[in-house]
Structure formats: structure tokens, C-alpha cells
Design an enzyme around this catalytic site. Structure first.
Site, PDB file in Angstrom:
ATOM      1  N   LYS A  71      78.409  -7.285  66.605  1.00  0.00           N
ATOM      2  CA  LYS A  71      77.871  -9.006  65.950  1.00  0.00           C
ATOM      3  C   LYS A  71      77.159  -8.495  65.137  1.00  0.00           C
ATOM      4  O   LYS A  71      76.781  -9.005  63.889  1.00  0.00           O
ATOM      5  CB  LYS A  71      77.111  -8.983  67.124  1.00  0.00           C
ATOM      6  CG  LYS A  71      77.850  -9.819  67.742  1.00  0.00           C
ATOM      7  CD  LYS A  71      77.192 -10.453  69.435  1.00  0.00           C
ATOM      8  CE  LYS A  71      77.739 -11.198  70.063  1.00  0.00           C
ATOM      9  NZ  LYS A  71      77.012 -12.137  71.294  1.00  0.00           N
ATOM     10  N   ASP A 108      75.361 -18.325  70.290  1.00  0.00           N
ATOM     11  CA  ASP A 108      74.828 -17.974  71.344  1.00  0.00           C
ATOM     12  C   ASP A 108      73.705 -18.519  71.764  1.00  0.00           C
ATOM     13  O   ASP A 108      73.243 -19.210  72.577  1.00  0.00           O
ATOM     14  CB  ASP A 108      74.817 -15.883  71.026  1.00  0.00           C
ATOM     15  CG  ASP A 108      75.716 -14.900  71.566  1.00  0.00           C
ATOM     16  OD1 ASP A 108      76.355 -15.542  72.274  1.00  0.00           O
ATOM     17  OD2 ASP A 108      76.144 -14.079  71.261  1.00  0.00           O
TER      18      ASP A 108
HETATM   19  P1  NAP Z   1      71.936  -4.518  74.605  1.00  0.00           P
HETATM   20  O1  NAP Z   1      71.905  -4.672  72.901  1.00  0.00           O
HETATM   21  O2  NAP Z   1      73.220  -2.590  74.821  1.00  0.00           O
HETATM   22  O3  NAP Z   1      70.684  -3.936  75.298  1.00  0.00           O
HETATM   23  C1  NAP Z   1      70.814  -3.911  76.544  1.00  0.00           C
HETATM   24  C2  NAP Z   1      68.767  -4.248  76.894  1.00  0.00           C
HETATM   25  O4  NAP Z   1      69.547  -3.799  79.164  1.00  0.00           O
HETATM   26  C3  NAP Z   1      68.146  -3.452  76.382  1.00  0.00           C
HETATM   27  O5  NAP Z   1      67.126  -3.663  76.341  1.00  0.00           O
HETATM   28  C4  NAP Z   1      68.057  -2.094  77.249  1.00  0.00           C
HETATM   29  O6  NAP Z   1      66.965  -1.867  77.318  1.00  0.00           O
HETATM   30  C5  NAP Z   1      68.088  -2.981  78.321  1.00  0.00           C
HETATM   31  N1  NAP Z   1      68.534  -1.608  79.765  1.00  0.00           N
HETATM   32  C6  NAP Z   1      70.170  -1.376  80.012  1.00  0.00           C
HETATM   33  N2  NAP Z   1      69.593  -0.188  81.052  1.00  0.00           N
HETATM   34  C7  NAP Z   1      68.313  -0.669  81.524  1.00  0.00           C
HETATM   35  C8  NAP Z   1      67.440  -0.229  82.804  1.00  0.00           C
HETATM   36  N3  NAP Z   1      68.830   0.473  83.436  1.00  0.00           N
HETATM   37  N4  NAP Z   1      66.137  -0.050  83.024  1.00  0.00           N
HETATM   38  C9  NAP Z   1      66.075  -1.074  82.593  1.00  0.00           C
HETATM   39  N5  NAP Z   1      66.733  -1.596  81.084  1.00  0.00           N
HETATM   40  C10 NAP Z   1      67.928  -1.231  80.758  1.00  0.00           C
HETATM   41  O7  NAP Z   1      73.080  -5.179  75.121  1.00  0.00           O
HETATM   42  P2  NAP Z   1      73.177  -7.041  75.012  1.00  0.00           P
HETATM   43  O8  NAP Z   1      74.411  -6.878  73.867  1.00  0.00           O
HETATM   44  O9  NAP Z   1      71.784  -7.395  74.429  1.00  0.00           O
HETATM   45  O10 NAP Z   1      73.868  -7.445  76.169  1.00  0.00           O
HETATM   46  C11 NAP Z   1      72.623  -7.182  77.330  1.00  0.00           C
HETATM   47  C12 NAP Z   1      73.306  -8.176  78.806  1.00  0.00           C
HETATM   48  O11 NAP Z   1      73.418  -9.765  77.913  1.00  0.00           O
HETATM   49  C13 NAP Z   1      74.900  -8.082  78.470  1.00  0.00           C
HETATM   50  O12 NAP Z   1      74.509  -7.870  80.344  1.00  0.00           O
HETATM   51  C14 NAP Z   1      75.555  -9.097  78.202  1.00  0.00           C
HETATM   52  O13 NAP Z   1      76.740  -9.097  78.794  1.00  0.00           O
HETATM   53  C15 NAP Z   1      75.070 -10.145  78.021  1.00  0.00           C
HETATM   54  N6  NAP Z   1      75.097 -11.561  77.115  1.00  0.00           N
HETATM   55  C16 NAP Z   1      75.410 -12.436  77.940  1.00  0.00           C
HETATM   56  C17 NAP Z   1      75.828 -13.546  77.416  1.00  0.00           C
HETATM   57  C18 NAP Z   1      77.019 -15.149  78.505  1.00  0.00           C
HETATM   58  O14 NAP Z   1      77.152 -15.624  76.490  1.00  0.00           O
HETATM   59  N7  NAP Z   1      76.260 -14.419  79.123  1.00  0.00           N
HETATM   60  C19 NAP Z   1      75.992 -13.321  75.711  1.00  0.00           C
HETATM   61  C20 NAP Z   1      75.194 -12.694  74.833  1.00  0.00           C
HETATM   62  C21 NAP Z   1      75.144 -11.387  75.957  1.00  0.00           C
HETATM   63  P3  NAP Z   1      66.763  -0.874  76.557  1.00  0.00           P
HETATM   64  O15 NAP Z   1      66.289  -0.555  75.253  1.00  0.00           O
HETATM   65  O16 NAP Z   1      65.130   0.436  76.846  1.00  0.00           O
HETATM   66  O17 NAP Z   1      67.380   1.026  75.885  1.00  0.00           O
END
Ligand code: NAP
Length: 280
Positions: A71, A108
Site C-alpha cells: 500500500k 479503507d
Molecule cells: P501492520 O502494519 O503490520 O501493524 C500491525 C499492528 O499490530 C502494529 O500496531 C503492531 O504493533 C500490532 N501488533 C502486532 N502484534 C502485536 C502484539 N503481539 N502485541 C501488541 N501489538 C501487536 O498491520 P496493518 O496493515 O496495520 O493491519 C492491522 C490489522 O488490520 C490486520 O489484522 C489487518 O488484517 C486488519 N485490516 C483489516 C481491514 C478490513 O477491511 N477489515 C483493512 C485493513 C487492515 P507494533 O507497532 O508494536 O509492532
């Protein structure tokens, strides 16, 4: 409908992309609307997305949805960027214009707000502070969307505080970084899980929902499973909930309109996806 030389082609690019639900949704809408179009999945190599997308200039295909991990790359390679994609720092939609230009957008935020409108009728994004858990791409996009919708304050809580501070730096003074959710909840209008915690049935983020006001709405971007532990705890505390599947469908609708120039037909997209996820 058979594929012809006039068929409009669009798709989704991600890595991995095999489990994307977007082809299911878009092709069902195409069939129901009787549009001569097709929607396919592309999995370019992780380092090869920009070359892949630039090669589509000139309308080779009409457009692409873009998902993890491309993205930010999608935003960077575009010739024109919408305000909402710039604020989100990421694009989930690229359009390839006939004159060679690549347009970047981000739907989004629309999907997120439409999910609140559908599942928490009457919710006003401008009425109260919004607590967002996470500081990755999804969290920044959610924060940008709520700021654009008039939220008075975004309270960002993330495991890695520096990452949350970088998002606050990018989005301005209405974003406040907090060390945890204690103190963030009593006057919050919404709490959103934008971390990956809870995916595939794992434990979600720990939040003391008893500290939230009765009108607080709780949303989880994770939709596998649909009823995450996070949403179950919120519902058990008597709070209204919004699920991630509604957001997924909500971001796909404006993408469909951009690709095929027609509104999505009125089919039960939610049941279709739930059946595929084995949760119907
Ligand atoms: P990302 O950039 O990889 O960010 C992941 C986030 O999760 C970070 O804030 C990370 O914290 C946190 N995290 C991961 N493991 C953790 C743990 N063990 N304890 C505490 N925090 C933890 O992912 P993203 O693209 O932002 O996506 C996040 C979620 O949103 C995903 O599950 C994705 O599938 C979902 N999503 C859904 C939609 C929808 O349409 N429903 C759209 C977009 C995204 P750190 O910074 O500390 O690593």
C-alpha cells in the site's frame, strides 16, 4: 458471461494474495450487474510491485486494489494522489488512465465509516474522542479517516510507542499517543482494534470495557473469526460492536464503482463472504 476483447479487467495485488476475498466479492457484483468485466488476483514478488504496477500504465488493465505489503509503494509510484490517500500514507486503489497517468486513492476509511453507519446506526464520528489500538498502516488510515470526519481527538495506543509517535507526527495535534487504554476510555465514542491481535482466534488486545461509557462503540478490523474475543468482551460489557467484514465490503464498493463505472448491485455480499469463510 464470457470474457471478450472488450472485457474490463481489474484486480487485487498483494503478497500473499491467495486468500483475498476481493475476487469473490467483485466477480459476484459483476455477474449480478451483468457487466462485461473480470476481477483477478496478482501476487507480484515482494520487491517487484512498483515495476509491475508501472508496467500497467496506459490502461493495460483498468485498476488495482492494493493490499499488504504494497500500500505504501502504491502511493509512492502514483502521479496523482487523493487527499484521503495522502492522509492515510497509503493507497489501496490504483487507477490506470488511458493517458498513462496512475491515480492513487484510499477507500479503507470510507469502508470503516460505512461499517459504523451500518452496524451502529446513529454513531457520530465527530462527537467524541476515538481510541485506536495499533500504529501500522490500518491504524494510520483509521486515524486519518476519523480526523477527516471531524473526530475531536484520536488516542493512539501501540506496543511500540515510537511507531505511534510517528503517526501522530504525520497527522497533527489532534492525535495523542497514550501508553495504555487506562484513562482513554470513559469519554471515548469508539474503540478500534487495528492491531493483528485476535487474528485466527487468538487473544485480542486487553481492554477494560467496563471503564467505557454506555454509548461507546467497539470495532475490530480483524474479521477471521468474525466474532473476535475483543468484540465478545465488548458485547458482554453491553457495548455496541462493529465487525471487520463490514469494513472489507465497505472499502470494496467504491473500488468497484471506480473500476467498472457502476454502483454495486444489491446482493447479499456479506452472506456470500461468510459462506466462503465457513461462518454462515
Ligand atoms: P501492520 O502494519 O503490520 O501493524 C500491525 C499492528 O499490530 C502494529 O500496531 C503492531 O504493533 C500490532 N501488533 C502486532 N502484534 C502485536 C502484539 N503481539 N502485541 C501488541 N501489538 C501487536 O498491520 P496493518 O496493515 O496495520 O493491519 C492491522 C490489522 O488490520 C490486520 O489484522 C489487518 O488484517 C486488519 N485490516 C483489516 C481491514 C478490513 O477491511 N477489515 C483493512 C485493513 C487492515 P507494533 O507497532 O508494536 O509492532
Amino acid at each position: 458471461m464470457s470474457i471478450t476483447a472488450a472485457t474490463v479487467v481489474a484486480g487485487v495485488a498483494g503478497q500473499p494474495v491467495k486468500h483475498s476475498l476481493s475476487p469473490l466479492l467483485h466477480n459476484a457484483w459483476l455477474a449480478a450487474a451483468g457487466i462485461d468485466g473480470v476481477y483477478v488476483a496478482f501476487g507480484p514478488p515482494a520487491a517487484g510491485f512498483s515495476a509491475f504496477a508501472r508496467g500497467l500504465r496506459g490502461g493495460t488493465i483498468r485498476g488495482l486494489n492494493v493490499t499488504v505489503p504494497f500500500k505504501e509503494d502504491a502511493l509512492a509510484l502514483a502521479d496523482q494522489v487523493s487527499d484521503r490517500a495522502a492522509a492515510a500514507g497509503a493507497a489501496n486503489l490504483l487507477l490506470f488512465e488511458a493517458d498513462g497517468a496512475i491515480l492513487a486513492d484510499n477507500t479503507d476509511g470510507v469502508g470503516l465509516l460505512s461499517a459504523f453507519a451500518a452496524q451502529a446506526p446513529g454513531f457520530d464520528p465527530a462527537a467524541a474522542p476515538v481510541v485506536i489500538l495499533g500504529a501500522g498502516g490500518a491504524a494510520r488510515g483509521a486515524a486519518a479517516a476519523f480526523l477527516m470526519a471531524g473526530a475531536p481527538e484520536i488516542r493512539l495506543v501501540n506496543r511500540t510507542v515510537e511507531r505511534a509517535e510517528a503517526v501522530a507526527q504525520a497527522l497533527g495535534p489532534r492525535v495523542r499517543v497514550m501508553p495504555d487504554t487506562r484513562g482513554a476510555l470513559p469519554d471515548a465514542g469508539a474503540v478500534i482494534n487495528a492491531t493483528t491481535l485476535g487474528l485466527n482466534g487468538g487473544a485480542g488486545p486487553e481492554v477494560d470495557f467496563a471503564a467505557a461509557g454506555a454509548g461507546c462503540v467497539v470495532m475490530d478490523m480483524v474479521y477471521k473469526p468474525l466474532e473476535t474475543a475483543f468484540l465478545q468482551h465488548a458485547a458482554a460489557a453491553g457495548l455496541r460492536t462493529v465487525d471487520g467484514l463490514e469494513m472489507l465490503i465497505g472499502q470494496a464498493r467504491p473500488s468497484f464503482e471506480a473500476f467498472y463505472g457502476a454502483p454495486t448491485p444489491a446482493i447479499d455480499a456479506r452472506s456470500l463472504v461468510l459462506k466462503t469463510l465457513g461462518q454462515a
